[in-house]
Design a protein around this motif. Structure first.
Motif, PDB file in Angstrom:
ATOM      1  N   MET A   1       0.835  -1.197   0.000  1.00  0.00           N
ATOM      2  CA  MET A   1       0.000   0.000   0.000  1.00  0.00           C
ATOM      3  C   MET A   1       0.875   1.255   0.000  1.00  0.00           C
ATOM      4  O   MET A   1       0.616   2.199  -0.753  1.00  0.00           O
ATOM      5  CB  MET A   1      -0.922   0.002   1.220  1.00  0.00           C
ATOM      6  CG  MET A   1      -1.926   1.136   1.230  1.00  0.00           C
ATOM      7  SD  MET A   1      -1.578   2.582   2.285  1.00  0.00           S
ATOM      8  CE  MET A   1      -0.908   1.946   3.748  1.00  0.00           C
ATOM      9  N   LEU A   2       1.935   1.275   0.804  1.00  0.00           N
ATOM     10  CA  LEU A   2       2.834   2.433   0.841  1.00  0.00           C
ATOM     11  C   LEU A   2       3.545   2.631  -0.492  1.00  0.00           C
ATOM     12  O   LEU A   2       3.672   3.764  -0.972  1.00  0.00           O
ATOM     13  CB  LEU A   2       3.863   2.278   1.966  1.00  0.00           C
ATOM     14  CG  LEU A   2       3.299   2.363   3.385  1.00  0.00           C
ATOM     15  CD1 LEU A   2       4.384   2.043   4.399  1.00  0.00           C
ATOM     16  CD2 LEU A   2       2.688   3.724   3.655  1.00  0.00           C
ATOM     17  N   ARG A   3       3.982   1.533  -1.095  1.00  0.00           N
ATOM     18  CA  ARG A   3       4.644   1.639  -2.405  1.00  0.00           C
ATOM     19  C   ARG A   3       3.689   2.196  -3.454  1.00  0.00           C
ATOM     20  O   ARG A   3       4.078   3.005  -4.287  1.00  0.00           O
ATOM     21  CB  ARG A   3       5.181   0.277  -2.843  1.00  0.00           C
ATOM     22  CG  ARG A   3       6.471  -0.092  -2.184  1.00  0.00           C
ATOM     23  CD  ARG A   3       7.084  -1.341  -2.827  1.00  0.00           C
ATOM     24  NE  ARG A   3       8.055  -1.903  -1.939  1.00  0.00           N
ATOM     25  CZ  ARG A   3       7.844  -2.949  -1.145  1.00  0.00           C
ATOM     26  NH1 ARG A   3       6.694  -3.576  -1.157  1.00  0.00           N
ATOM     27  NH2 ARG A   3       8.794  -3.392  -0.353  1.00  0.00           N
ATOM     28  N   SER A   4       2.451   1.750  -3.438  1.00  0.00           N
ATOM     29  CA  SER A   4       1.497   2.240  -4.434  1.00  0.00           C
ATOM     30  C   SER A   4       1.207   3.726  -4.215  1.00  0.00           C
ATOM     31  O   SER A   4       1.018   4.460  -5.186  1.00  0.00           O
ATOM     32  CB  SER A   4       0.203   1.427  -4.398  1.00  0.00           C
ATOM     33  OG  SER A   4      -0.529   1.684  -3.226  1.00  0.00           O
ATOM     34  N   ARG A   5       1.215   4.185  -2.986  1.00  0.00           N
ATOM     35  CA  ARG A   5       1.037   5.617  -2.715  1.00  0.00           C
ATOM     36  C   ARG A   5       2.206   6.412  -3.281  1.00  0.00           C
ATOM     37  O   ARG A   5       2.010   7.469  -3.850  1.00  0.00           O
ATOM     38  CB  ARG A   5       0.940   5.877  -1.209  1.00  0.00           C
ATOM     39  CG  ARG A   5      -0.422   5.712  -0.665  1.00  0.00           C
ATOM     40  CD  ARG A   5      -0.579   6.081   0.765  1.00  0.00           C
ATOM     41  NE  ARG A   5       0.382   7.035   1.292  1.00  0.00           N
ATOM     42  CZ  ARG A   5       0.504   7.316   2.573  1.00  0.00           C
ATOM     43  NH1 ARG A   5      -0.258   6.694   3.449  1.00  0.00           N
ATOM     44  NH2 ARG A   5       1.376   8.199   2.996  1.00  0.00           N
ATOM     45  N   HIS A   6       3.421   5.867  -3.119  1.00  0.00           N
ATOM     46  CA  HIS A   6       4.612   6.553  -3.612  1.00  0.00           C
ATOM     47  C   HIS A   6       4.635   6.564  -5.143  1.00  0.00           C
ATOM     48  O   HIS A   6       4.990   7.570  -5.742  1.00  0.00           O
ATOM     49  CB  HIS A   6       5.900   5.911  -3.079  1.00  0.00           C
ATOM     50  CG  HIS A   6       6.062   6.078  -1.608  1.00  0.00           C
ATOM     51  ND1 HIS A   6       6.528   7.231  -1.037  1.00  0.00           N
ATOM     52  CD2 HIS A   6       5.807   5.234  -0.587  1.00  0.00           C
ATOM     53  CE1 HIS A   6       6.547   7.095   0.271  1.00  0.00           C
ATOM     54  NE2 HIS A   6       6.115   5.891   0.570  1.00  0.00           N
TER      55      HIS A   6
ATOM     56  N   GLY B   1       2.113   6.488  -7.060  1.00  0.00           N
ATOM     57  CA  GLY B   1       1.050   7.387  -7.495  1.00  0.00           C
ATOM     58  C   GLY B   1       1.479   8.837  -7.482  1.00  0.00           C
ATOM     59  O   GLY B   1       0.968   9.665  -8.226  1.00  0.00           O
ATOM     60  N   LYS B   2       2.448   9.174  -6.646  1.00  0.00           N
ATOM     61  CA  LYS B   2       2.950  10.543  -6.574  1.00  0.00           C
ATOM     62  C   LYS B   2       4.035  10.792  -7.611  1.00  0.00           C
ATOM     63  O   LYS B   2       4.500  11.903  -7.763  1.00  0.00           O
ATOM     64  CB  LYS B   2       3.513  10.828  -5.181  1.00  0.00           C
ATOM     65  CG  LYS B   2       2.461  10.836  -4.102  1.00  0.00           C
ATOM     66  CD  LYS B   2       3.105  11.089  -2.752  1.00  0.00           C
ATOM     67  CE  LYS B   2       2.069  11.046  -1.644  1.00  0.00           C
ATOM     68  NZ  LYS B   2       2.686  11.248  -0.349  1.00  0.00           N
TER      69      LYS B   2
END
Length: 132
Positions: free
Chosen positions: A119-124, A126-127
């Motif tokens: 989840m954290l990787r996908s947030r990163h 996405g940015k």
């Protein structure tokens, strides 16, 4: 003349290390069901010294770290790794946290960590950039 009220970089790092080692000592002592007084008696020291270490106001000498590791049934490395930013130390801390759990509990923790990191990787991603 330098102003000593502003922590210098080495002083700040020393204070951070003292706090991390102190927390590791306190956590390990509590996990072993010992009071500060009991631990102090085991290594022939005053209870106040244990308290100062755990509060991070003083750092044990290498000799005392060895005595602590023997009394607390851990390695000196384990007392020094706490709070380290090195990935290998962080993995060792996670491995230590998994000890004592049954296989189903370990699997649950590993699955949670995997999902959380995904989840954290996908947030990163996405940015459009990676965090350092």
């Amino acid at each position: 003349m330098p102003n000593r009220s502003i922590p210098q970089p080495d002083d700040a790092q020393d204070a951070l290390l003292a706090a991390r080692v102190g927390k590791a000592i306190a956590d390990r002592r509590r996990a072993n069901g010992l009071t500060q007084a009991q631990l102090a008696e085991m290594i022939d020291l005053e209870q106040e010294a244990i308290s100062r270490w755990e509060r991070g106001t003083r750092v044990p000498t290498i000799h005392r770290l060895q005595q602590l590791s023997d009394a607390l049934d851990c390695s000196v490395d384990q007392l020094l790794q706490r709070g380290s930013k090195r990935p290998n130390d962080q993995m060792a801390n996670i491995a230590e946290a998994l000890k004592g759990l049954d296989p189903d509990e370990r699997a649950l923790v590993v699955d949670f960590v995997q999902q959380f990191t995904d989840m954290l990787r996908s947030r990163h991603s996405g940015k459009g950039h990676r965090r350092k």
